[in-house]
Each structure stands twice: as C-alpha cells, then as structure tokens.
Write an enzyme that holds these catalytic residues in place. Structure first.
Site, mmCIF file in Angstrom:
data_model
loop_
_atom_site.group_PDB
_atom_site.id
_atom_site.type_symbol
_atom_site.label_atom_id
_atom_site.label_comp_id
_atom_site.label_asym_id
_atom_site.label_seq_id
_atom_site.Cartn_x
_atom_site.Cartn_y
_atom_site.Cartn_z
ATOM 1 N N ARG A 154 12.566 37.405 104.436
ATOM 2 C CA ARG A 154 13.838 38.331 104.127
ATOM 3 C C ARG A 154 13.540 39.527 103.295
ATOM 4 N NH1 ARG A 154 15.592 35.553 107.423
ATOM 5 N NH2 ARG A 154 17.406 34.344 107.499
ATOM 6 N N GLU B 149 18.462 46.162 106.615
ATOM 7 C CA GLU B 149 18.100 45.965 107.925
ATOM 8 C C GLU B 149 19.611 46.011 108.451
ATOM 9 O OE1 GLU B 149 15.846 42.260 108.044
ATOM 10 O OE2 GLU B 149 17.399 41.338 109.249
HETATM 11 P P1 NAD Z 1 11.651 26.031 104.487
HETATM 12 O O1 NAD Z 1 12.774 25.863 103.542
HETATM 13 O O2 NAD Z 1 10.951 25.031 105.353
HETATM 14 O O3 NAD Z 1 10.444 26.600 103.371
HETATM 15 C C1 NAD Z 1 10.796 27.322 102.374
HETATM 16 C C2 NAD Z 1 9.660 27.099 101.326
HETATM 17 O O4 NAD Z 1 9.855 28.020 100.024
HETATM 18 C C3 NAD Z 1 9.940 25.786 100.858
HETATM 19 O O5 NAD Z 1 8.754 24.941 100.921
HETATM 20 C C4 NAD Z 1 10.457 25.981 99.117
HETATM 21 O O6 NAD Z 1 9.893 24.923 98.212
HETATM 22 C C5 NAD Z 1 9.875 27.186 99.178
HETATM 23 N N1 NAD Z 1 10.398 27.927 98.026
HETATM 24 C C6 NAD Z 1 11.543 27.927 97.531
HETATM 25 N N2 NAD Z 1 11.804 28.666 96.516
HETATM 26 C C7 NAD Z 1 10.640 29.289 95.954
HETATM 27 C C8 NAD Z 1 10.199 30.154 95.369
HETATM 28 N N3 NAD Z 1 11.038 30.531 93.997
HETATM 29 N N4 NAD Z 1 8.928 30.621 95.095
HETATM 30 C C9 NAD Z 1 8.084 29.808 96.224
HETATM 31 N N5 NAD Z 1 8.417 29.365 97.071
HETATM 32 C C10 NAD Z 1 9.541 28.791 97.188
HETATM 33 O O7 NAD Z 1 11.979 27.431 105.284
HETATM 34 P P2 NAD Z 1 10.985 28.094 106.451
HETATM 35 O O8 NAD Z 1 11.654 27.432 107.818
HETATM 36 O O9 NAD Z 1 9.716 28.031 106.341
HETATM 37 O O10 NAD Z 1 11.657 29.707 106.536
HETATM 38 C C11 NAD Z 1 11.229 30.672 105.447
HETATM 39 C C12 NAD Z 1 12.057 31.654 105.417
HETATM 40 O O11 NAD Z 1 11.873 32.490 106.598
HETATM 41 C C13 NAD Z 1 13.736 31.389 105.458
HETATM 42 O O12 NAD Z 1 14.180 31.272 104.457
HETATM 43 C C14 NAD Z 1 14.055 32.636 106.494
HETATM 44 O O13 NAD Z 1 14.645 33.562 105.386
HETATM 45 C C15 NAD Z 1 12.796 33.211 107.017
HETATM 46 N N6 NAD Z 1 12.873 33.259 108.518
HETATM 47 C C16 NAD Z 1 12.931 34.551 109.187
HETATM 48 C C17 NAD Z 1 12.837 34.443 110.445
HETATM 49 C C18 NAD Z 1 12.505 35.581 111.408
HETATM 50 O O14 NAD Z 1 12.907 35.881 112.498
HETATM 51 N N7 NAD Z 1 11.669 36.658 110.830
HETATM 52 C C19 NAD Z 1 13.020 33.429 111.143
HETATM 53 C C20 NAD Z 1 13.053 32.022 110.405
HETATM 54 C C21 NAD Z 1 13.391 32.113 109.251
#
Ligand code: NAD
Length: 327
Positions: free
Chosen positions: A232, A261
């Site tokens: 994000r 964005e």
């Molecule tokens: P997820 O919930 O499976 O994983 C997120 C991870 O971040 C978890 O392991 C959590 O413990 C960790 N986390 C939480 N707070 C944290 C912190 N303060 N510091 C470090 N790590 C922390 O999510 P995901 O499916 O892996 O997705 C991750 C992110 O990717 C989503 O939040 C979304 O914003 C983004 N995303 C982007 C796209 C894209 O098209 N570019 C698509 C899907 C998701």
C-alpha cells in the site's frame, strides 16, 4: 441480493458476470465517495475495491439507504472505517488471499526490470540502438533481500527469492516458523533494513505501519539499495523517498502502489496535465519504475476474487459463519 459494485472496469464486470450465481448486480464505473453514496438507495450490499472511501459519514448514509453488507473484492481493508461499520452492525467481508503468487511475481518483475533495465533495452532495440551502454545490472544470486511482512504474499515472495539463490531476511510482528525452518532469518525492522540490497514491503497499511519508510528508516538503508512496494502506498513517505533518490542514497525504487493513487490509478490521463507534483517527480527519475496497482491483475487472481466474493455474499445470505469477516 441487490448489489452495487463500485469502481468497475470492463474486466471486473466480465469476471463477476462469469461467476455470479444469480444476484442482481448493478455496476458503477464511479468510485464510492460522498458524491456517489446516494446511488446506493435500495441496494442490500455494496462491493468495493482498494480506492473506494468508506468513512464514518459514508457508512451512516449507506446504512440509511438500506445497505447491510460491505464486501471488499481485495485483501486490504485500510479504506474502511471498521469501528463504525461494526457499531452499525454491518459485516465487512474481504478476500484475504487470492493468488498471493500474482503479487509476489509482480514484485519480482519490478526487481528484474529495474535491475536488468529490460524496459529500456526494449525501447532501444525498437529504434535500432543495440548498444549496451548504461544497461549493466547485478546478479540476484547471493544478494541480500529483506522481506517486510511475511504473510501470504511475503511468504510466496520468499519462496521465489530462495529459487534465485538470494539470502533472505525478514521482519514481521509474527515470524513464520515454516520460513525460519527454510533458512529465512528474522530480525528487528532496523536490522533487516540496514543489511539488505533489496527491500520489499508486504505488510498491511495500518496506523502503526503508515510511513514506516521515512527519512529516518531510509537513512538505515545501504547506499544504492532497491526499495519495492507492492503493498500500500501509505507505507512510504513519498517526499522522503524523493529526497533520498535525489541524494543518490536510494539506488532504485519500484512501486505498484502510491499514497495518492486514488486520484490517478486505473484511469487514462495520457491527454491531461497531471497536477500531482510528487508522481511527476517520481516518474522523472531514471531508476524509478511505477506500475498502477496491477500486482493482483492475473487471470487466476481475478477468478479467485470473483469466486470468493460471491462465496462471502452467499454465506451472509444463508446466515452461515462469515469466515472472511474483518470486523
Ligand atoms: P497477510 O495478512 O497474509 O500478511 C500480512 C503480514 O504482515 C502478516 O504476516 C502480518 O503479521 C504482517 N504484519 C502486520 N503488521 C506488521 C508490522 N507492523 N510490521 C511487519 N509486519 C506486519 O496479507 P497479504 O495477503 O500477504 O497482503 C499483504 C498486503 O499486500 C495487503 O495488506 C495489501 O495491502 C497488499 N496487496 C497488494 C496487492 C496489489 O495488487 N499490489 C494485492 C493484494 C494485496
């Protein structure tokens, strides 16, 4: 269910039409915001995407209009005021995991393109320029890569990096034992940032992670390091990152997301004067590559988004347990 689906393009409509089990769907090209919330009168549910705004005032208007369910067709839910939705008794459902490989592979595409400059080579060769000057990259093999957030996407990304022979370190508030067993070393955020040639962000945007990449944390980076953000935009302080690029401290920047964005991405402004001074400055750097939030955009991911979104809606209709409920 009568469902209003906001921020749609033809590709969203095509996948939803293919997987719709029989709901009455109205597609809006417009995003959901203060101006468009009036369109929701008479709908039972709304379906939104990453840049639709659902703050407290909009939630109240949705509720007044009869909307009882908020369905996100994405994983992140930073754009919804969850507390207010809960207080109004409106479940917020999301698609927690849809092909994490789609986003992980896009992060790798940004790394390889920035490093090996294939976008520049493509343009050169089309113009009959076969020179290699200024196209030199580096081997990914044996490079140190830091993964910030090792959930679904971060984990898929770690597996890809291991295949490339990278040394992978990670930071997550909940380290993953499976990854540790595979040799991925967890450290503090500071340690992890300081030791890496490439840093890739995969944690969610929350109050605690907003602007986690700022002047102070950028100063910890190795000179010439590469920063990749497919998570994000708000994770990065854009002004600070521009300063670091101007000082030639940050070596490369690959972005699939950008803090402002919502006013730009997913639309064609090629014949307009772009007023956003930060994105135009970013575009001007030779070592910056920006894609407009396309990490999720594969056939496999679009199918899963549609399938899981309708499964979420059907669970609500049948009064079943809402497995993908955020609140
Ligand atoms: P997820 O919930 O499976 O994983 C997120 C991870 O971040 C978890 O392991 C959590 O413990 C960790 N986390 C939480 N707070 C944290 C912190 N303060 N510091 C470090 N790590 C922390 O999510 P995901 O499916 O892996 O997705 C991750 C992110 O990717 C989503 O939040 C979304 O914003 C983004 N995303 C982007 C796209 C894209 O098209 N570019 C698509 C899907 C998701």
């Amino acid at each position: 269910m009568k469902i209003a689906v906001f921020s749609t393009h033809q590709y969203d409509q095509d996948f939803f039409n293919e997987f719709n089990p029989g709901h009455e769907i109205t597609y809006f090209v417009l995003p959901l915001n203060e101006q468009t919330v009036a369109l929701t009168q008479g709908f039972n549910a709304i379906c939104i995407f990453v840049n639709d705004t659902v703050n407290a005032a909009i939630l109240q208007k949705l509720h007044d209009n009869g909307v009882r369910l908020i369905v996100l067709r994405c994983a992140g839910f930073n754009n919804v005021d969850i507390k207010t939705a809960t207080a109004l008794g409106m479940p917020v459902l999301r698609v927690p995991a849809y092909s994490p490989e789609a986003v992980a592979e896009h992060a790798l595409a940004l790394i390889l393109t920035l490093n090996r400059k294939t976008h520049k080579a493509y343009n050169r060769v089309r113009e009959g320029n076969f020179s290699l000057e200024k196209l030199m990259g580096f081997n990914l093999h044996n490079r140190k890569v830091a993964v910030i957030g090792t959930g679904n996407i971060g984990k898929a990304f770690c597996h890809i990096l291991k295949g490339f022979g990278c040394h992978v370190s990670a930071y997550d508030i909940y380290p993953d034992a499976g990854l540790q067993a595979q040799g991925i070393v967890y450290g503090t955020l500071e340690e992890t940032l300081a030791d890496a040639d490439i840093i890739s962000l995969h944690c969610p945007l929350m109050d605690s992670t907003r602007h986690m990449i700022n002047a102070q944390t950028l100063a910890l980076f190795k000179k010439g390091a590469m920063l990749i953000n497919t998570s994000r935009g708000g994770l990065i302080n854009t002004v600070d990152v521009i300063e670091s690029l101007k000082n030639c401290h940050l070596g490369y920047l690959g972005l699939d997301v950008y803090e402002q964005e919502a006013n730009l991405f997913f639309n064609d402004y090629s014949e307009d004067v772009i007023q956003d001074e930060l994105i135009t400055r970013l575009i001007s750097f030779p070592n910056v590559l920006i894609t407009s939030h396309q990490g999720f955009f594969t056939r496999e991911a679009m199918e899963q988004i549609a399938t899981i979104t309708f499964a979420n809606i059907d669970a609500f209709v049948k009064g079943e347990e809402l497995l993908n409920r955020v609140n």
